[in-house]
Design a protein around this motif. Structure first.
Motif, PDB file in Angstrom:
ATOM      1  N   VAL A 251       0.854  -1.180   0.000  1.00 38.38           N
ATOM      2  CA  VAL A 251       0.000   0.000   0.000  1.00 38.38           C
ATOM      3  C   VAL A 251       0.892   1.232   0.000  1.00 38.38           C
ATOM      4  CG1 VAL A 251      -1.793   1.300   1.221  1.00 38.38           C
ATOM      5  CG2 VAL A 251      -1.799  -1.210   1.294  1.00 38.38           C
ATOM      6  N   ARG A 252       0.813   2.011  -1.068  1.00 33.30           N
ATOM      7  CA  ARG A 252       1.589   3.253  -1.181  1.00 33.30           C
ATOM      8  C   ARG A 252       3.069   3.047  -0.862  1.00 33.30           C
ATOM      9  NH1 ARG A 252      -3.419   4.593   0.581  1.00 33.30           N
ATOM     10  NH2 ARG A 252      -2.908   4.263   2.762  1.00 33.30           N
ATOM     11  N   GLY A 253       3.639   2.012  -1.459  1.00 31.61           N
ATOM     12  CA  GLY A 253       5.076   1.815  -1.392  1.00 31.61           C
ATOM     13  C   GLY A 253       5.594   0.946  -0.273  1.00 31.61           C
ATOM     14  N   ASN A 254       4.756   0.605   0.713  1.00 26.76           N
ATOM     15  CA  ASN A 254       5.175  -0.260   1.811  1.00 26.76           C
ATOM     16  C   ASN A 254       4.212  -1.423   1.967  1.00 26.76           C
ATOM     17  OD1 ASN A 254       6.200   2.699   2.914  1.00 26.76           O
ATOM     18  ND2 ASN A 254       7.576   1.037   3.476  1.00 26.76           N
ATOM     19  N   TYR A 255       4.708  -2.492   2.577  1.00 23.94           N
ATOM     20  CA  TYR A 255       3.868  -3.664   2.829  1.00 23.94           C
ATOM     21  C   TYR A 255       3.273  -3.590   4.237  1.00 23.94           C
ATOM     22  CZ  TYR A 255       5.704  -5.939  -1.370  1.00 23.94           C
ATOM     23  OH  TYR A 255       6.037  -6.249  -2.661  1.00 23.94           O
ATOM     24  N   TYR A 256       2.009  -4.044   4.331  1.00 23.24           N
ATOM     25  CA  TYR A 256       1.315  -4.100   5.613  1.00 23.24           C
ATOM     26  C   TYR A 256       0.603  -5.448   5.709  1.00 23.24           C
ATOM     27  CZ  TYR A 256       2.043   0.935   5.462  1.00 23.24           C
ATOM     28  OH  TYR A 256       2.616   2.182   5.374  1.00 23.24           O
ATOM     29  N   LEU A 257       0.379  -5.865   6.949  1.00 24.43           N
ATOM     30  CA  LEU A 257      -0.340  -7.120   7.140  1.00 24.43           C
ATOM     31  C   LEU A 257      -1.723  -7.018   6.516  1.00 24.43           C
ATOM     32  CD1 LEU A 257      -0.209  -9.919   8.645  1.00 24.43           C
ATOM     33  CD2 LEU A 257      -1.562  -8.815  10.423  1.00 24.43           C
ATOM     34  N   GLU A 258      -2.088  -8.036   5.744  1.00 25.76           N
ATOM     35  CA  GLU A 258      -3.426  -8.091   5.165  1.00 25.76           C
ATOM     36  C   GLU A 258      -4.306  -9.067   5.928  1.00 25.76           C
ATOM     37  OE1 GLU A 258      -5.239  -8.412   0.734  1.00 25.76           O
ATOM     38  OE2 GLU A 258      -3.854 -10.016   1.300  1.00 25.76           O
ATOM     39  N   ARG A 259      -3.754 -10.233   6.262  1.00 37.18           N
ATOM     40  CA  ARG A 259      -4.528 -11.246   6.971  1.00 37.18           C
ATOM     41  C   ARG A 259      -3.596 -12.150   7.747  1.00 37.18           C
ATOM     42  NH1 ARG A 259      -5.169 -16.328   6.071  1.00 37.18           N
ATOM     43  NH2 ARG A 259      -4.316 -16.247   3.959  1.00 37.18           N
ATOM     44  N   ALA A 260      -4.016 -12.544   8.939  1.00 34.70           N
ATOM     45  CA  ALA A 260      -3.251 -13.488   9.745  1.00 34.70           C
ATOM     46  C   ALA A 260      -4.218 -14.440  10.427  1.00 34.70           C
ATOM     47  CB  ALA A 260      -2.402 -12.767  10.784  1.00 34.70           C
ATOM     48  N   SER A 261      -3.857 -15.714  10.478  1.00 31.38           N
ATOM     49  CA  SER A 261      -4.692 -16.685  11.180  1.00 31.38           C
ATOM     50  C   SER A 261      -3.810 -17.591  12.027  1.00 31.38           C
ATOM     51  CB  SER A 261      -5.523 -17.516  10.194  1.00 31.38           C
ATOM     52  OG  SER A 261      -4.703 -18.412   9.472  1.00 31.38           O
ATOM     53  N   PHE A 262      -4.430 -18.174  13.037  1.00 33.16           N
ATOM     54  CA  PHE A 262      -3.716 -19.018  13.989  1.00 33.16           C
ATOM     55  C   PHE A 262      -4.666 -20.108  14.453  1.00 33.16           C
ATOM     56  CE2 PHE A 262      -2.853 -20.163  18.405  1.00 33.16           C
ATOM     57  CZ  PHE A 262      -1.499 -20.418  18.411  1.00 33.16           C
ATOM     58  N   SER A 263      -4.223 -21.363  14.408  1.00 32.96           N
ATOM     59  CA  SER A 263      -5.033 -22.487  14.888  1.00 32.96           C
ATOM     60  C   SER A 263      -4.197 -23.348  15.823  1.00 32.96           C
ATOM     61  CB  SER A 263      -5.530 -23.342  13.717  1.00 32.96           C
ATOM     62  OG  SER A 263      -6.335 -22.589  12.843  1.00 32.96           O
ATOM     63  N   TRP A 264      -4.836 -23.841  16.862  1.00 37.24           N
ATOM     64  CA  TRP A 264      -4.113 -24.599  17.877  1.00 37.24           C
ATOM     65  C   TRP A 264      -5.003 -25.716  18.400  1.00 37.24           C
ATOM     66  CZ3 TRP A 264      -3.590 -22.599  23.541  1.00 37.24           C
ATOM     67  CH2 TRP A 264      -2.877 -23.527  24.305  1.00 37.24           C
ATOM     68  N   GLU A 265      -4.547 -26.948  18.267  1.00 40.29           N
ATOM     69  CA  GLU A 265      -5.225 -28.073  18.894  1.00 40.29           C
ATOM     70  C   GLU A 265      -4.656 -28.230  20.295  1.00 40.29           C
ATOM     71  OE1 GLU A 265      -6.050 -32.867  18.497  1.00 40.29           O
ATOM     72  OE2 GLU A 265      -4.463 -31.912  17.330  1.00 40.29           O
ATOM     73  N   MET A 266      -5.529 -28.071  21.291  1.00 39.17           N
ATOM     74  CA  MET A 266      -5.075 -28.098  22.673  1.00 39.17           C
ATOM     75  C   MET A 266      -4.811 -29.529  23.122  1.00 39.17           C
ATOM     76  SD  MET A 266      -7.905 -25.387  23.955  1.00 39.17           S
ATOM     77  CE  MET A 266      -8.486 -24.211  22.730  1.00 39.17           C
ATOM     78  N   GLU A 267      -3.758 -29.690  23.878  1.00 42.07           N
ATOM     79  CA  GLU A 267      -3.318 -31.023  24.294  1.00 42.07           C
ATOM     80  C   GLU A 267      -4.395 -31.731  25.109  1.00 42.07           C
ATOM     81  OE1 GLU A 267      -1.804 -28.245  24.713  1.00 42.07           O
ATOM     82  OE2 GLU A 267       0.195 -28.310  23.843  1.00 42.07           O
ATOM     83  N   SER A 268      -4.658 -32.984  24.748  1.00 41.53           N
ATOM     84  CA  SER A 268      -5.729 -33.723  25.403  1.00 41.53           C
ATOM     85  C   SER A 268      -5.419 -34.014  26.868  1.00 41.53           C
ATOM     86  CB  SER A 268      -5.995 -35.033  24.662  1.00 41.53           C
ATOM     87  OG  SER A 268      -4.818 -35.832  24.634  1.00 41.53           O
ATOM     88  N   ASP A 269      -4.142 -34.103  27.230  1.00 41.85           N
ATOM     89  CA  ASP A 269      -3.829 -34.428  28.616  1.00 41.85           C
ATOM     90  C   ASP A 269      -4.174 -33.279  29.557  1.00 41.85           C
ATOM     91  OD1 ASP A 269      -1.897 -32.770  27.628  1.00 41.85           O
ATOM     92  OD2 ASP A 269      -0.224 -33.742  28.638  1.00 41.85           O
ATOM     93  N   PHE A 270      -4.328 -32.064  28.998  1.00 40.97           N
ATOM     94  CA  PHE A 270      -4.683 -30.925  29.844  1.00 40.97           C
ATOM     95  C   PHE A 270      -6.163 -30.577  29.717  1.00 40.97           C
ATOM     96  CE2 PHE A 270      -5.101 -26.328  30.644  1.00 40.97           C
ATOM     97  CZ  PHE A 270      -4.569 -26.248  31.923  1.00 40.97           C
ATOM     98  N   TYR A 271      -6.731 -30.783  28.522  1.00 39.67           N
ATOM     99  CA  TYR A 271      -8.095 -30.350  28.277  1.00 39.67           C
ATOM    100  C   TYR A 271      -9.092 -31.493  28.203  1.00 39.67           C
ATOM    101  CZ  TYR A 271      -5.812 -25.967  27.357  1.00 39.67           C
ATOM    102  OH  TYR A 271      -5.053 -24.838  27.475  1.00 39.67           O
TER     103      TYR A 271
END
Length: 422
Positions: A314-334
């Motif tokens: 955008v106007r000569g510089n890069y910016y974050l457009e989209r970010a995603s994060f997924s996490w399978e929680m450990e079964s021994d804790f949850y």
């Protein structure tokens, strides 16, 4: 004024009627659904949605937009497509109107003699790292963004939060210590389903924090900002000798050529300084014109974590457009139920002009350590009508998709996926 009132009385649908257009966006070659495709009305960039994890979208338009507007469908490494909603394509009296779209990959088939060695790929990655301060951000910029976070079990959504937020930040890589970064965030609108019996009570204090509304931007999935990319850091002393490199393909995007590079831990590494070979995988899509990293993917098999990010110029510089994060929680804790937590951060506006930044109205300042319940924001249903960025999937479908993403590429684990196929 009288003429305007008469016109409104004679043609009320022209100004006030809302029409729904929906459909799927697919890969033209494989037929696979394409998630996170941007679907935007070309005459009004604020009027836009994203396809969900199944490539499904839904957008509301008024009568004029429906009959004379143009929808633009775009996704990185695919050729953008514009569809004019003229008389031939207009929905007519149908509501909703189905419009399915196929996008062609811009993958570039190179002659077999064009080979980039491990050393050459290492040089491209190193140059891209060195260029981060020049390529990303501008002094004091604002990002307006849509944020979604949810925790899901095998039957229902445990919790779902959606928000529109404003983030103020500085260029990447300009400070010696990232802890000094003075990032500010405000929340403009929030709606949340709250918890459900399917979510363990001990999860609420952790995932209900205000910081999670901007977490994909500040630390989860935006490695160019935090100075570490999963398999290597951005410090000059990191010579990348612990990595191997492989070119996965090249793409054409206008005048630019983008090369996709996979970085993996060297199979002979056994000094314990880095995760074992194959445990952490990183893929980068780098613009060979200016050595900007325009896409990032990283998954940690041992910890069941997947994250990705895309950046736009955008106007000569890069910016974050989209970010995603997924996490399978450990079964021994949850417990025995495979919980998955996932977030999405999608930037709708980038503001760099200082005068415009001062004019932007912010919402309530986020306090990262405090709970969402302390915000005391009044829910405004009228605000959210027409502002739904994504079609929400049933929890079971979402669980399967996120688990597949976490176990990428193409690995299914019997204790997680097999019992959720029905």
């Amino acid at each position: 004024m009288i003429r305007l009132i008469l016109l409104l009385a004679l043609f009320p649908g022209t100004c006030f009627s809302q029409y729904l257009i929906e459909g799927y966006v697919l890969d033209d070659q494989s037929g696979d659904p394409l998630p996170f495709v941007s679907v935007v009305l070309t005459t009004d960039q604020q009027k836009g949605v994203l396809t969900n994890e199944l490539g499904q979208y839904r957008i509301e338009l008024d009568s004029l937009q429906r009959r004379r507007g143009t929808l633009s469908f775009s996704l990185l490494s695919f050729a953008a497509k514009e569809i004019y909603l003229g008389d031939d394509n207009a929905p007519g009296g149908a509501d909703p109107f189905t419009l399915n779209v196929r996008l062609a990959s811009s993958f570039l088939e190179l002659p077999e003699i064009v080979v980039l060695s491990d050393l050459a790929l290492r040089g491209i990655v190193r140059r891209a790292v060195e260029r981060i301060p020049q390529n990303y951000g501008a002094d004091n910029y604002l990002l307006r963004a849509y944020s979604r976070a949810y925790a899901v079990n095998d039957a229902t959504f445990s919790s779902l939060s959606e928000a529109y937020v404003t983030v103020e930040d500085h260029p990447y890589g300009r400070r010696a210590d990232d802890k000094w970064r003075d990032t500010k965030a405000w929340i403009d609108q929030l709606r949340t389903s709250g918890g459900s019996p399917g979510q363990p009570a001990r999860l609420h204090p952790f995932f209900d924090r205000q910081s999670f509304l901007v977490a994909p931007y500040t630390w989860m999935s935006n490695p160019l900002r935090k100075g570490s990319i999963g398999t290597f850091s951005f410090k000059a002393k990191d010579d990348l000798s612990h990595l191997t490199f492989r070119r996965l393909g090249e793409y054409v995007s206008g005048p630019d050529t983008l090369v996709r590079i996979r970085c993996d831990i060297h199979p002979d590494l056994d000094d314990g300084a880095w995760p074992g070979p194959g445990d952490v995988v990183t893929e980068l899509l780098i613009n060979r014109t200016d050595f900007a990293i325009v896409e990032y993917r990283n998954w940690t098999r041992g910890k069941s974590i997947y994250k990705d990010a895309t950046y736009r110029k955008v106007r000569g510089n890069y910016y974050l457009e989209r970010a995603s994060f997924s996490w399978e929680m450990e079964s021994d804790f949850y417990g025995d139920i495979p919980h998955v937590y996932s977030t999405l951060f999608y930037v709708t506006d980038v503001i760099t002009d200082r005068k415009e930044i001062r004019k932007i109205k912010r919402g309530r300042r986020l306090v990262p350590s405090e709970q969402l319940t302390t915000l005391n924001l009044k829910h405004r249903p009228e605000y959210w009508r027409g502002e739904e960025r994504m079609v929400q999937l049933p929890a079971r479908d979402n669980l399967r998709i996120q688990l597949k993403k976490i176990l990428a590429p193409g690995v299914e684990r019997a204790d997680s996926l097999s019992k959720h196929k029905k």
